[in-house]
Write a protein that holds these residues in place. Structure first.
Motif, mmCIF file in Angstrom:
data_model
loop_
_atom_site.group_PDB
_atom_site.id
_atom_site.type_symbol
_atom_site.label_atom_id
_atom_site.label_comp_id
_atom_site.label_asym_id
_atom_site.label_seq_id
_atom_site.Cartn_x
_atom_site.Cartn_y
_atom_site.Cartn_z
ATOM 1 N N ARG A 223 31.153 34.855 40.005
ATOM 2 C CA ARG A 223 31.865 35.371 41.178
ATOM 3 C C ARG A 223 33.049 34.451 41.431
ATOM 4 N N PRO A 224 34.247 35.020 41.504
ATOM 5 C CA PRO A 224 35.429 34.188 41.731
ATOM 6 C C PRO A 224 35.409 33.556 43.115
ATOM 7 N N GLN A 225 36.095 32.453 43.246
ATOM 8 C CA GLN A 225 36.206 31.764 44.528
ATOM 9 C C GLN A 225 37.335 32.398 45.330
ATOM 10 N N LYS A 226 36.971 33.021 46.433
ATOM 11 C CA LYS A 226 37.949 33.690 47.293
ATOM 12 C C LYS A 226 38.931 32.667 47.871
ATOM 13 N N ILE A 227 40.221 33.002 47.822
ATOM 14 C CA ILE A 227 41.244 32.186 48.478
ATOM 15 C C ILE A 227 41.268 32.576 49.949
ATOM 16 N N GLN A 228 41.154 31.608 50.825
ATOM 17 C CA GLN A 228 41.171 31.900 52.261
ATOM 18 C C GLN A 228 42.579 32.315 52.692
ATOM 19 N N SER B 108 43.176 39.053 52.235
ATOM 20 C CA SER B 108 42.489 38.716 50.992
ATOM 21 C C SER B 108 42.003 40.001 50.339
ATOM 22 N N TRP C 138 39.600 40.223 48.632
ATOM 23 C CA TRP C 138 38.140 40.180 48.671
ATOM 24 C C TRP C 138 37.585 40.711 49.984
ATOM 25 N N SER D 99 39.118 43.068 45.162
ATOM 26 C CA SER D 99 39.639 42.255 44.053
ATOM 27 C C SER D 99 40.980 42.727 43.493
ATOM 28 N N TRP E 111 33.969 40.951 36.880
ATOM 29 C CA TRP E 111 33.818 40.836 38.342
ATOM 30 C C TRP E 111 33.323 42.117 38.956
#
Length: 165
Positions: free
Chosen positions: A3-8, A15, A17, A54, A165
């Motif tokens: 799971r990719p790391q979501k950018i805040q 986002s 996400w 995504s 993903w």
């Protein structure tokens, strides 16, 4: 599964996400411009955007705001699990051509009926695609048609390693 790391997102940003799955269709009153081979082929404030987890937004343009004389039906077709069967266009302006560069849904599913025959464009082959005057970055990977602007954060599906993903 990775799971990719979501950018805040910062204030004023979205986002990808936080976008839904299945995707959401929403009207967009931002000015959308597309320039190809020195000709402005799109200029509208009546687009729709599709938002999907995504993915950066994909913009769908009403045909009346496109210089349709530059688009020729292409043989390529596709199928979207959310929107249904799609058709493609080739874009030709003077001596320059981009094959299968735009797509549309002639008979979309009921949830996407508002974009019947609206046209989306890949940003990569264009001279420039703009959202409210900002030049977009194409979604990575040359498969998806999302447009990245400074108010959208990822990571974005399409780049290396993102297919799972």
């Amino acid at each position: 599964m990775f799971r990719p790391q979501k950018i805040q997102p910062k204030e004023g940003q979205e986002s990808v996400w936080d976008y839904p799955r299945p995707p959401r269709l929403e009207p967009c009153d931002k000015q959308i411009k597309i320039i190809f081979n020195g000709v402005t082929i799109v200029d509208t404030k009546k687009a729709y955007r599709v938002l999907e987890t995504s993915h950066p937004p994909t913009y769908y343009i009403p045909p009346e705001d496109i210089k349709m004389e530059y688009l020729q039906p292409a043989e390529k077709g596709s199928f979207c699990e959310w929107k249904g069967p799609g058709n493609y266009y080739t874009l030709t302006v003077n001596d320059k051509q981009a094959i299968n560069v735009a797509w549309y849904y002639p008979n979309p599913t009921p949830a996407f009926a508002d974009i019947k025959n609206y046209v989306a464009f890949y940003a990569e082959p264009m001279d420039e695609c703009l959202v409210n005057g900002e030049t977009v970055t194409p979604q990575p990977g040359n498969f998806y048609g999302g447009w990245i602007t400074s108010d959208i954060v990822g990571p974005f599906k399409g780049g290396p390693g993102s297919w799972g993903w």
